[in-house]
Motif scaffolding. Structure first.
Motif, PDB file in Angstrom:
ATOM      1  N   UNK A  58       0.776  -1.241   0.000  1.00 61.80           N
ATOM      2  CA  UNK A  58       0.000   0.000   0.000  1.00 61.80           C
ATOM      3  C   UNK A  58       0.801   1.280   0.000  1.00 61.80           C
ATOM      4  N   UNK A  59       2.144   1.185  -0.144  1.00 61.69           N
ATOM      5  CA  UNK A  59       2.997   2.375  -0.062  1.00 61.69           C
ATOM      6  C   UNK A  59       2.780   3.324  -1.248  1.00 61.69           C
ATOM      7  N   UNK A  60       2.402   2.805  -2.407  1.00 64.71           N
ATOM      8  CA  UNK A  60       2.218   3.653  -3.593  1.00 64.71           C
ATOM      9  C   UNK A  60       1.227   4.782  -3.318  1.00 64.71           C
ATOM     10  N   UNK A  61       0.051   4.437  -2.846  1.00 61.60           N
ATOM     11  CA  UNK A  61      -0.975   5.442  -2.546  1.00 61.60           C
ATOM     12  C   UNK A  61      -0.668   6.183  -1.248  1.00 61.60           C
ATOM     13  N   UNK A  62      -0.294   5.420  -0.227  1.00 62.72           N
ATOM     14  CA  UNK A  62      -0.013   6.019   1.091  1.00 62.72           C
ATOM     15  C   UNK A  62       1.174   6.976   1.010  1.00 62.72           C
ATOM     16  N   UNK A  63       2.262   6.535   0.364  1.00 63.46           N
ATOM     17  CA  UNK A  63       3.448   7.369   0.241  1.00 63.46           C
ATOM     18  C   UNK A  63       3.188   8.620  -0.573  1.00 63.46           C
ATOM     19  N   UNK A  64       2.435   8.478  -1.667  1.00 67.96           N
ATOM     20  CA  UNK A  64       2.048   9.622  -2.501  1.00 67.96           C
ATOM     21  C   UNK A  64       1.362  10.688  -1.661  1.00 67.96           C
ATOM     22  N   UNK A  65       0.379  10.272  -0.892  1.00 70.54           N
ATOM     23  CA  UNK A  65      -0.403  11.215  -0.090  1.00 70.54           C
ATOM     24  C   UNK A  65       0.436  11.825   1.039  1.00 70.54           C
ATOM     25  N   UNK A  66       1.222  10.991   1.740  1.00 72.63           N
ATOM     26  CA  UNK A  66       2.022  11.492   2.864  1.00 72.63           C
ATOM     27  C   UNK A  66       3.099  12.482   2.408  1.00 72.63           C
ATOM     28  N   UNK A  67       3.741  12.167   1.286  1.00 78.78           N
ATOM     29  CA  UNK A  67       4.763  13.080   0.752  1.00 78.78           C
ATOM     30  C   UNK A  67       4.113  14.388   0.317  1.00 78.78           C
ATOM     31  N   UNK A  68       2.940  14.298  -0.332  1.00 80.32           N
ATOM     32  CA  UNK A  68       2.228  15.506  -0.791  1.00 80.32           C
ATOM     33  C   UNK A  68       1.869  16.406   0.387  1.00 80.32           C
ATOM     34  N   UNK A  69       1.372  15.804   1.466  1.00 78.83           N
ATOM     35  CA  UNK A  69       0.988  16.584   2.645  1.00 78.83           C
ATOM     36  C   UNK A  69       2.222  17.219   3.307  1.00 78.83           C
ATOM     37  N   UNK A  70       3.289  16.430   3.469  1.00 77.68           N
ATOM     38  CA  UNK A  70       4.513  16.940   4.110  1.00 77.68           C
ATOM     39  C   UNK A  70       5.170  18.029   3.263  1.00 77.68           C
ATOM     40  N   UNK A  71       5.172  17.836   1.964  1.00 74.39           N
ATOM     41  CA  UNK A  71       5.796  18.786   1.036  1.00 74.39           C
ATOM     42  C   UNK A  71       5.087  20.137   1.080  1.00 74.39           C
ATOM     43  N   UNK A  72       3.779  20.100   1.131  1.00 74.46           N
ATOM     44  CA  UNK A  72       3.007  21.341   1.147  1.00 74.46           C
ATOM     45  C   UNK A  72       3.016  22.011   2.519  1.00 74.46           C
ATOM     46  N   UNK A  73       3.351  21.244   3.557  1.00 75.03           N
ATOM     47  CA  UNK A  73       3.459  21.825   4.899  1.00 75.03           C
ATOM     48  C   UNK A  73       4.906  22.217   5.222  1.00 75.03           C
ATOM     49  N   UNK A  74       5.786  22.100   4.211  1.00 73.94           N
ATOM     50  CA  UNK A  74       7.202  22.475   4.348  1.00 73.94           C
ATOM     51  C   UNK A  74       7.915  21.640   5.405  1.00 73.94           C
ATOM     52  N   UNK A  75       7.537  20.376   5.526  1.00 74.60           N
ATOM     53  CA  UNK A  75       8.171  19.481   6.489  1.00 74.60           C
ATOM     54  C   UNK A  75       9.376  18.786   5.840  1.00 74.60           C
ATOM     55  N   UNK A  76      10.134  18.051   6.652  1.00 74.67           N
ATOM     56  CA  UNK A  76      11.320  17.355   6.167  1.00 74.67           C
ATOM     57  C   UNK A  76      10.918  16.094   5.388  1.00 74.67           C
ATOM     58  N   UNK A  77      10.980  16.174   4.057  1.00 75.27           N
ATOM     59  CA  UNK A  77      10.559  15.033   3.250  1.00 75.27           C
ATOM     60  C   UNK A  77      11.661  13.982   3.127  1.00 75.27           C
ATOM     61  N   UNK A  78      12.901  14.344   3.414  1.00 73.12           N
ATOM     62  CA  UNK A  78      14.007  13.374   3.328  1.00 73.12           C
ATOM     63  C   UNK A  78      13.836  12.258   4.346  1.00 73.12           C
ATOM     64  N   UNK A  79      13.536  12.648   5.574  1.00 74.88           N
ATOM     65  CA  UNK A  79      13.326  11.653   6.633  1.00 74.88           C
ATOM     66  C   UNK A  79      12.154  10.751   6.294  1.00 74.88           C
TER      67      UNK A  79
END
Length: 475
Positions: A58-79
């Protein structure tokens, strides 16, 4: 929206290639391998896909959404990236070992071993990251390069039924390379970060929420190939797969916008802009129907002039199957849009899960009841019923929660225009031979009729876009 437009262009180029390359390779492969060879490839691939599903978890959908949310909130996407990558890597390696042990007991173990490369490809798949940051250019370019290479390899090496193993290797290695090349672009976004085991497995609950519907989806898509392979043989899988594929090619293109909009919709949700999501969907869904409805009628127009020359005489049985699957060209994209533009971005995973679980149950029950009665067509009907109910459940939930309304007038005119297009085009070309020339003639006649009718009826969205462009540029 400029970013969405750019991503749509990149994805469209990639999706167009996904049409053009199969259009060239499918007849080559079908005529070389025949129904048994095509069927055996897809049957063994269906077995590998169960393991691919567990490996990706399930990482394809879950990862897509989590990265999108973190990226738009200016969080650390590397971690976040490394946590998700190692989380998936652990499961992939374990699943691959189990797969190799299990398939060693199968009759066609050599082909199954090669199919195992698709599981290895899961380890390197980070497309979810680039989708999350709304950068489709890099993944599209990599896929385009690999698809071109795969196409050339098929062209040069696939000659007859003895080349099945080579064909399997070409396809699986193509997948592995396309996933691996994307890593070259990560250095611009990702830094090495120290992560803990606890943080890696903290994503288990979230990914399982997306894993459950993926299991259900596999049970009402992939299961049919497995069932046909077990009970009716590889030739039946060949007829089923090619019939399903010829329709699903168009579904893939129609849903291109959905792939692009998922991270954008997640971004809007992160900014609490639900109203903007609905407004955007009112446009995209009606544009989708403007294309999907005539494509469905188009398939019903050309199929009997297409199959003989495209697939060869060995696949003439498909004339009875392709028209049945054509309805999915409208049903499937609508259901996908409701999931990827609304349910997933706003976090309503339970309702998304409900729809696919219902679809899986209907498909399994359908196979159990209809296969003994109708044989091959029982499996076809089961698949269509499953897709219908998946879309119905999502649509019912969506309409209850939002102010969204379908423009019934437009849809009726799309259907009437498509129906007239089909009847007139078939009447004109009824005595023409089954050939590429006939299909090209049918295409131009059909498109001219549909565009003309929808324009006269004032329901053609392309006219609105063109007029807006002309006014903006003062032509």
């Amino acid at each position: 929206m400029r970013n969405v437009a750019k991503n749509f262009i990149y994805q469209s180029i990639f999706q167009v290639m996904k049409i053009i390359i199969p259009i060239i390779t499918i007849p080559i492969v079908s005529k070389a391998l025949g129904p048994p060879g095509v069927g055996l490839y897809n049957y063994t691939n269906s077995i590998a896909q169960y393991f691919v599903l567990v490996a990706s978890l399930g990482v394809a959908m879950y990862g897509n959404r989590e990265i999108a949310l973190a990226y738009n909130r200016k969080e650390n996407i590397s971690t976040l990236f490394w946590e998700l990558f190692f989380f998936k890597a652990i499961f992939t390696i374990a699943v691959l070992v189990v797969y190799l042990i299990v398939v060693s007991f199968f009759e066609n173990r050599l082909i199954l071993y090669v199919q195992g490369i698709t599981i290895l490809a899961v380890l390197f798949d980070i497309s979810w990251f680039f989708m999350g940051i709304e950068d489709f250019k890099k993944t599209s370019i990599c896929n385009l390069i690999v698809q071109t290479g795969t196409f050339l390899a098929i062209l040069f090496f696939i000659k007859d039924s003895s080349d099945l193993l080579i064909y399997t290797f070409i396809q699986t290695m193509g997948l592995l390379l396309s996933q691996s090349l994307v890593w070259l672009f990560t250095r611009n976004y990702i830094k090495i970060e120290k992560i803990s085991i606890a943080n890696i497995f903290s994503h288990l609950k979230g990914s399982i929420a997306f894993f459950i519907p993926e299991v259900a989806i596999l049970l009402y898509t992939n299961l049919n190939k497995t069932v046909l392979g077990i009970f009716l043989g590889s030739a039946a899988v060949g007829y089923y797969t090619n019939s399903f594929t010829i329709n699903i090619i168009f579904t893939t293109v129609i849903t291109t916008l959905d792939t692009v909009l998922l991270p954008h919709m997640s971004s809007l949700f992160a900014k609490d802009n639900i109203e903007r999501i609905i407004t955007l969907m009112e446009k995209t869904i009606h544009i989708q129907l403007f294309f999907s409805i005539p494509v469905m009628f188009g398939m019903l127009t050309v199929y009997d002039k297409l199959i003989p020359w495209f697939f060869g005489d060995q696949f003439s049985f498909m004339n009875y199957v392709v028209p049945l699957f054509s309805v999915l060209i409208v049903i499937s994209p609508l259901g996908i849009s409701l999931a990827t533009q609304y349910l997933i971005p706003i976090g309503q995973v339970r309702k998304y899960n409900k729809s696919v679980i219902i679809g899986a149950v209907i498909n399994m029950l359908g196979n159990l009841i209809l296969l003994p009665i109708f044989g091959f067509f029982g499996v076809v009907f089961s698949n269509i019923l499953a897709e219908f109910f998946v879309t119905f459940v999502r649509l019912r939930s969506f309409l209850k929660q939002t102010r969204f309304q379908f423009d019934i007038r437009k849809i009726i005119f799309y259907v009437i225009s498509g129906l007239v297009m089909m009847v007139v085009t078939r009447s004109i070309t009824i005595n023409m031979p089954a050939s590429l020339t006939t299909n090209i003639i049918q295409f131009f006649i059909a498109v001219s009729i549909y565009i003309s009718l929808t324009s006269v009826l004032k329901v053609n969205p392309l006219i609105v876009v063109i007029n807006g462009y002309l006014q903006e540029n003062k032509f």
